[in-house]
Design a protein around this motif. Structure first.
Motif, PDB file in Angstrom:
ATOM      1  N   GLU A  83       0.822  -1.217   0.000  1.00 58.59           N
ATOM      2  CA  GLU A  83       0.000   0.000   0.000  1.00 58.59           C
ATOM      3  C   GLU A  83       0.853   1.262   0.000  1.00 58.59           C
ATOM      4  O   GLU A  83       0.402   2.330  -0.398  1.00 58.59           O
ATOM      5  CB  GLU A  83      -0.919   0.004   1.223  1.00 58.59           C
ATOM      6  N   ARG A  84       2.094   1.117   0.462  1.00 51.14           N
ATOM      7  CA  ARG A  84       2.995   2.260   0.501  1.00 51.14           C
ATOM      8  C   ARG A  84       4.021   2.230  -0.622  1.00 51.14           C
ATOM      9  O   ARG A  84       5.034   2.913  -0.582  1.00 51.14           O
ATOM     10  CB  ARG A  84       3.664   2.317   1.874  1.00 51.14           C
ATOM     11  N   GLU A 138       5.774   2.742  12.260  1.00 50.65           N
ATOM     12  CA  GLU A 138       6.594   3.803  11.647  1.00 50.65           C
ATOM     13  C   GLU A 138       8.066   3.410  11.634  1.00 50.65           C
ATOM     14  O   GLU A 138       8.768   3.585  10.633  1.00 50.65           O
ATOM     15  CB  GLU A 138       6.404   5.117  12.412  1.00 50.65           C
ATOM     16  N   LEU A 141       8.691   0.627   8.968  1.00 52.64           N
ATOM     17  CA  LEU A 141       8.739   1.162   7.606  1.00 52.64           C
ATOM     18  C   LEU A 141      10.000   1.996   7.379  1.00 52.64           C
ATOM     19  O   LEU A 141      10.639   1.911   6.322  1.00 52.64           O
ATOM     20  CB  LEU A 141       7.494   1.996   7.334  1.00 52.64           C
ATOM     21  N   SER A 165      11.949   4.424  -3.307  1.00 56.31           N
ATOM     22  CA  SER A 165      11.979   4.540  -1.852  1.00 56.31           C
ATOM     23  C   SER A 165      11.980   5.977  -1.373  1.00 56.31           C
ATOM     24  O   SER A 165      11.647   6.250  -0.222  1.00 56.31           O
ATOM     25  CB  SER A 165      13.211   3.808  -1.288  1.00 56.31           C
ATOM     26  N   LEU A 168       8.044   7.300  -0.725  1.00 54.34           N
ATOM     27  CA  LEU A 168       7.111   6.475   0.018  1.00 54.34           C
ATOM     28  C   LEU A 168       6.648   7.168   1.296  1.00 54.34           C
ATOM     29  O   LEU A 168       7.432   7.794   1.998  1.00 54.34           O
ATOM     30  CB  LEU A 168       7.763   5.132   0.372  1.00 54.34           C
ATOM     31  N   SER A 169       5.369   7.033   1.613  1.00 58.42           N
ATOM     32  CA  SER A 169       4.824   7.607   2.834  1.00 58.42           C
ATOM     33  C   SER A 169       4.808   6.552   3.932  1.00 58.42           C
ATOM     34  O   SER A 169       4.277   5.459   3.745  1.00 58.42           O
ATOM     35  CB  SER A 169       3.398   8.100   2.590  1.00 58.42           C
ATOM     36  N   ILE A 170       5.415   6.867   5.067  1.00 58.02           N
ATOM     37  CA  ILE A 170       5.462   5.895   6.157  1.00 58.02           C
ATOM     38  C   ILE A 170       4.588   6.299   7.329  1.00 58.02           C
ATOM     39  O   ILE A 170       4.432   5.530   8.275  1.00 58.02           O
ATOM     40  CB  ILE A 170       6.906   5.687   6.653  1.00 58.02           C
ATOM     41  N   SER A 173      -2.349   8.262   8.297  1.00 57.82           N
ATOM     42  CA  SER A 173      -3.163   9.387   7.835  1.00 57.82           C
ATOM     43  C   SER A 173      -3.764  10.104   9.039  1.00 57.82           C
ATOM     44  O   SER A 173      -3.821   9.558  10.151  1.00 57.82           O
ATOM     45  CB  SER A 173      -4.278   8.889   6.918  1.00 57.82           C
TER      46      SER A 173
END
Length: 320
Positions: A83-84, A138, A141, A165, A168-170, A173
């Motif tokens: 998903e990331r 967190e 990731l 890399s 990418l959002s770690i 939301s």
């Protein structure tokens, strides 16, 4: 040079170098004399070398990650990563083909024998903190992103190198944070209990990959929730008390001498709602008016942390 089964040649070279001895010998034939561990490691080394040659010749994309031994949560952790933006291979068995097609090998256990094979091959691998809870997810990731960045040079000449890399959002939301915080408030006054017998090795509590209860302790602690240890006052009780004090200085510790005293001490803790047990539906805990829970209540990732809190909250409401 002839070495014993457990003295693998890479170790012999290291020892020789440390002592100023120069070894320049070709390994013509390996014989492990029924050393199953060495046989597994070197068999994997040989399989990986062959599989990597075939993969490089195929001109295919590398997976970013190959996951090893994450148990029942493997597919959920795979989804968390995908998903990331990570591409992920999942090892249900020891497949040299999947390993050879992956940039980074990610292990759930830092003492997995397969790690020795990748160490010999100088293939990047990590064993990060398990992703149970917001903080742990967190860190999980972030560890993977940092490891991927550090090993990119190894694949700079590989075909169709895919490097995403940096984008990418770690982080969770804002909606996930809001729901998590709301559920957490419902559990603020709850106390979580862990019973320590004279047979338990409390030092394993700091190694989340080694003891199921350690996952639960880590999750509860990361949420800022309170917990209490009931420690059997027998044998190594003083050592256990000292170890727990060092590992969890912010937790409450209570000594008990026998089962009847333990029951009495548990009854005195008005805010104690949950007690850890690996026994499903542990009637002994139910009989004390408390709720048993185990490692199995935990779910990985940000959404998993929310689901875990929802389960705790629901169990508490049912008990009332």
């Amino acid at each position: 040079a002839i070495t014993s089964p457990s003295m693998l040649e890479h170790k012999l070279r290291d020892i020789s170098a440390d002592n100023g001895i120069c070894i320049s010998a070709e390994i013509l034939y390996r014989r492990y004399n029924s050393d199953k561990y060495a046989d597994k490691v070197h068999s994997m080394v040989d399989q990986f070398k062959d599989a990597r040659k075939i993969f490089l010749a195929s001109n295919k994309n590398f997976y970013d990650i190959c996951l090893y031994d994450f148990g029942a949560d493997s597919s959920k952790i795979k989804s968390l990563l995908e998903e990331r933006g990570f591409s992920v291979a999942l090892q249900s068995e020891c497949s040299a083909e999947l390993a050879a097609a992956s940039k980074l090998q990610v292990f759930s256990d830092s003492e997995n024998f397969k790690i020795d094979a990748f160490r010999i091959l100088n293939i990047p691998f990590i064993s990060p903190i398990q992703p149970y809870g917001f903080d742990a997810t967190e860190k999980f990731l972030q560890s993977i992103i940092e490891a991927l960045k550090s090993c990119e040079s190894k694949y700079s000449d590989s075909p169709k190198k895919n490097n995403n890399s940096d984008n990418l959002s770690i982080l969770p939301s804002s909606e996930e944070i809001e729901v998590f915080s709301s559920l957490l408030e419902k559990l603020r006054n709850c106390l979580f209990g862990f019973i320590i017998s004279e047979h338990d090795d409390v030092n394993l509590f700091e190694k989340g990959n080694k003891l199921p209860a350690a996952y639960a302790i880590s999750f509860i602690r990361s949420c800022g929730l309170e917990f209490v240890f009931f420690i059997k006052n027998k044998g190594k009780a003083k050592v256990d008390m000292l170890s727990i004090e060092q590992l969890f200085p912010d937790s409450k510790k209570v000594l008990y001498n026998n089962l009847e005293e333990l029951k009495s001490l548990i009854a005195e803790e008005q805010n104690l709602k949950f007690i850890y047990s690996d026994i499903r539906d542990d009637f002994r805990i139910f009989s004390l008016g408390k709720i048993p829970f185990s490692r199995n209540i935990l779910e990985p990732g940000y959404l998993g942390a929310i689901e875990t809190l929802r389960r705790f909250s629901e169990l508490r409401e049912l008990s009332l």
